[in-house]
Design a protein around this motif. Structure first.
Motif, PDB file in Angstrom:
ATOM      1  N   ALA A  32       0.967  -1.160   0.019  1.00 48.48           N
ATOM      2  CA  ALA A  32      -0.123  -0.127  -0.058  1.00 48.48           C
ATOM      3  C   ALA A  32       0.877   1.347   0.160  1.00 48.48           C
ATOM      4  N   VAL A  33       1.959   1.215   0.912  1.00 44.47           N
ATOM      5  CA  VAL A  33       2.825   2.438   0.863  1.00 44.47           C
ATOM      6  C   VAL A  33       3.573   2.629  -0.425  1.00 44.47           C
ATOM      7  N   ILE A  34       4.102   1.328  -1.201  1.00 44.68           N
ATOM      8  CA  ILE A  34       4.598   1.833  -2.560  1.00 44.68           C
ATOM      9  C   ILE A  34       3.570   2.207  -3.472  1.00 44.68           C
TER      10      ILE A  34
ATOM     11  N   THR B 179       3.582   5.632  -6.277  1.00 42.87           N
ATOM     12  CA  THR B 179       3.878   5.398  -7.731  1.00 42.87           C
ATOM     13  C   THR B 179       2.823   6.005  -8.576  1.00 42.87           C
ATOM     14  N   PRO B 180       2.909   6.238  -9.840  1.00 38.76           N
ATOM     15  CA  PRO B 180       1.752   7.106 -10.847  1.00 38.76           C
ATOM     16  C   PRO B 180       0.638   6.413 -11.001  1.00 38.76           C
ATOM     17  N   VAL B 181       0.119   5.130 -10.468  1.00 44.18           N
ATOM     18  CA  VAL B 181      -1.052   4.347 -10.631  1.00 44.18           C
ATOM     19  C   VAL B 181      -1.775   4.760  -9.184  1.00 44.18           C
ATOM     20  N   PHE B 182      -1.190   5.468  -8.357  1.00 43.55           N
ATOM     21  CA  PHE B 182      -2.126   5.807  -6.835  1.00 43.55           C
ATOM     22  C   PHE B 182      -3.081   6.220  -7.117  1.00 43.55           C
ATOM     23  N   ASN B 183      -4.283   5.468  -6.609  1.00 44.21           N
ATOM     24  CA  ASN B 183      -5.663   6.048  -6.499  1.00 44.21           C
ATOM     25  C   ASN B 183      -6.299   5.024  -5.681  1.00 44.21           C
ATOM     26  N   VAL B 184      -7.740   5.367  -5.519  1.00 43.21           N
ATOM     27  CA  VAL B 184      -8.549   4.497  -4.340  1.00 43.21           C
ATOM     28  C   VAL B 184      -8.708   3.074  -4.711  1.00 43.21           C
ATOM     29  N   VAL B 185      -8.274   2.671  -6.092  1.00 51.18           N
ATOM     30  CA  VAL B 185      -8.585   1.340  -6.682  1.00 51.18           C
ATOM     31  C   VAL B 185      -7.515   0.309  -5.759  1.00 51.18           C
ATOM     32  N   GLY B 186      -6.338   0.765  -6.025  1.00 54.08           N
ATOM     33  CA  GLY B 186      -5.227   0.134  -5.409  1.00 54.08           C
ATOM     34  C   GLY B 186      -5.359  -0.119  -4.209  1.00 54.08           C
ATOM     35  N   LEU B 187      -5.584   0.850  -3.078  1.00 58.83           N
ATOM     36  CA  LEU B 187      -5.568   0.783  -1.872  1.00 58.83           C
ATOM     37  C   LEU B 187      -6.880  -0.121  -1.312  1.00 58.83           C
TER      38      LEU B 187
ATOM     39  N   PHE C 277     -13.283 -17.962   1.155  1.00 59.39           N
ATOM     40  CA  PHE C 277     -12.404 -16.731   1.546  1.00 59.39           C
ATOM     41  C   PHE C 277     -10.880 -16.838   1.152  1.00 59.39           C
ATOM     42  N   ALA C 278     -10.669 -18.124   1.286  1.00 54.82           N
ATOM     43  CA  ALA C 278      -8.938 -18.290   0.697  1.00 54.82           C
ATOM     44  C   ALA C 278      -8.975 -18.175  -0.786  1.00 54.82           C
ATOM     45  N   LEU C 279      -9.804 -18.574  -1.600  1.00 54.09           N
ATOM     46  CA  LEU C 279     -10.111 -18.229  -3.072  1.00 54.09           C
ATOM     47  C   LEU C 279      -9.712 -16.655  -3.292  1.00 54.09           C
ATOM     48  N   ALA C 280     -10.902 -16.129  -2.637  1.00 58.19           N
ATOM     49  CA  ALA C 280     -11.139 -14.444  -2.875  1.00 58.19           C
ATOM     50  C   ALA C 280      -9.867 -13.884  -2.269  1.00 58.19           C
ATOM     51  N   ALA C 281      -9.292 -14.479  -1.303  1.00 59.46           N
ATOM     52  CA  ALA C 281      -7.890 -13.747  -0.593  1.00 59.46           C
ATOM     53  C   ALA C 281      -6.827 -13.954  -1.563  1.00 59.46           C
ATOM     54  N   ASN C 282      -6.721 -15.062  -2.292  1.00 60.74           N
ATOM     55  CA  ASN C 282      -5.748 -15.183  -3.305  1.00 60.74           C
ATOM     56  C   ASN C 282      -5.898 -14.336  -4.457  1.00 60.74           C
ATOM     57  N   LEU C 283      -7.022 -14.271  -5.094  1.00 60.53           N
ATOM     58  CA  LEU C 283      -7.057 -13.351  -6.365  1.00 60.53           C
ATOM     59  C   LEU C 283      -6.995 -11.975  -6.103  1.00 60.53           C
ATOM     60  N   VAL C 284      -7.525 -11.675  -4.820  1.00 60.42           N
ATOM     61  CA  VAL C 284      -7.367 -10.072  -4.702  1.00 60.42           C
ATOM     62  C   VAL C 284      -6.011  -9.823  -4.234  1.00 60.42           C
ATOM     63  N   GLU C 285      -5.153 -10.625  -3.431  1.00 63.84           N
ATOM     64  CA  GLU C 285      -3.797 -10.195  -3.306  1.00 63.84           C
ATOM     65  C   GLU C 285      -3.073 -10.395  -4.476  1.00 63.84           C
ATOM     66  N   GLY C 286      -3.198 -11.282  -5.353  1.00 63.13           N
ATOM     67  CA  GLY C 286      -2.656 -11.437  -6.699  1.00 63.13           C
ATOM     68  C   GLY C 286      -2.722 -10.252  -7.603  1.00 63.13           C
ATOM     69  N   VAL C 287      -3.905  -9.648  -7.549  1.00 63.28           N
ATOM     70  CA  VAL C 287      -3.992  -8.421  -8.390  1.00 63.28           C
ATOM     71  C   VAL C 287      -3.408  -7.324  -7.621  1.00 63.28           C
ATOM     72  N   ALA C 288      -3.724  -7.158  -6.226  1.00 65.05           N
ATOM     73  CA  ALA C 288      -2.832  -6.224  -5.468  1.00 65.05           C
ATOM     74  C   ALA C 288      -1.252  -6.080  -5.891  1.00 65.05           C
ATOM     75  N   TYR C 289      -0.862  -7.051  -5.680  1.00 71.31           N
ATOM     76  CA  TYR C 289       0.710  -7.498  -5.982  1.00 71.31           C
ATOM     77  C   TYR C 289       0.980  -6.904  -7.497  1.00 71.31           C
ATOM     78  N   LEU C 290       0.337  -7.338  -8.469  1.00 71.16           N
ATOM     79  CA  LEU C 290       0.587  -6.982  -9.917  1.00 71.16           C
ATOM     80  C   LEU C 290       0.351  -5.429 -10.131  1.00 71.16           C
ATOM     81  N   TYR C 291      -0.678  -4.917  -9.421  1.00 75.48           N
ATOM     82  CA  TYR C 291      -1.221  -3.726  -9.487  1.00 75.48           C
ATOM     83  C   TYR C 291       0.251  -2.858  -8.980  1.00 75.48           C
TER      84      TYR C 291
END
Length: 223
Positions: free
Chosen positions: A51-53, A57-65, A86-100
């Motif tokens: 979140a800090v990173i 970065t230039p992609v900073f907006n509410v979506v990433g946070l 919950f595990a499936l949703a957590a994996n998918l959301v974390e994957g998107v957050a890291y790639l974002y």
């Protein structure tokens, strides 16, 4: 400069150190409640640094946070409730957050003109962020399709996190280490995309860093 001041100024370095620490400590953790608490704490701290990173970065907006906050909430749900949904949703959301965050780091480096220590840490952190993001997708894949990722040893058991991370780094670096591989068509497609992204990341970032290094040298000769 103290270590904490260094981390405040270069959060990419903090995330890189933390991810390397996770790689080294996860294989030694047992299935006890204390070990799970340590693992979750490290993962939560990594998400906070993501979140800090993103904020820098230039992609900073509410979506990433939102992705980061949602990932933290889902992680808490997994720890306390342990449901596969919950595990499936957590994996998918974390994957998107890291790639974002990885995309944000690439854009941050590409828009700069001079090489600083932060760019070097950011380049390394961006590479690990991408590997982590795809590893989360592989984890989600084997939750939906059991036995979609196999290994040479203990083939019937679900792949552990360190095995999935090893597979992700192997695909991203194109080293060809194939003792952990995806056999499901969707997994193979995901691996192919990661191989492409890994090659393009190295080409883009290395060429950009070389160009910025030349700008550094040119700036010094003009002083």
């Amino acid at each position: 400069m103290t270590f904490f001041a260094f981390l405040r100024r270069t959060p990419s370095a903090g995330l890189l150190i933390l991810q390397l620490l996770i790689i080294l400590t996860v294989p030694m953790l047992t299935h006890s409640l204390a070990a799970q608490a340590v693992s979750w704490s490290l993962s939560a701290l990594a998400l906070v640094l993501v979140a800090v990173i993103i904020r820098q970065t230039p992609v900073f907006n509410v979506v990433g946070l939102v992705f980061v906050v949602l990932a933290l909430i889902l992680n808490v749900a997994v720890v306390w409730l342990g449901a596969d949904g919950f595990a499936l949703a957590a994996n998918l959301v974390e994957g998107v957050a890291y790639l974002y965050a990885a995309v944000g780091i690439v854009m941050y480096i590409m828009q700069d003109y001079l090489v600083t220590r932060d760019e070097l840490y950011a380049a390394a952190a961006g590479f690990t962020l991408m590997a982590w993001g795809f590893a989360f997708f592989y984890s989600a894949l084997q939750l939906v399709f059991p036995h979609s990722i196999i290994a040479a040893v203990n083939n019937d058991a679900p792949r552990t996190w360190i095995e999935l991370l090893f597979m992700s780094f192997s695909a991203q670096t194109n080293t060809g280490l194939g003792d952990v591989i995806a056999v499901h068509p969707l997994g193979r497609a995901l691996s192919a995309v990661q191989m492409f992204c890994g090659v393009m990341y190295v080409v883009l970032i290395v060429s950009r860093l070389v160009g910025m290094s030349l700008n550094n040298a040119h700036s010094k000769t003009n002083i």
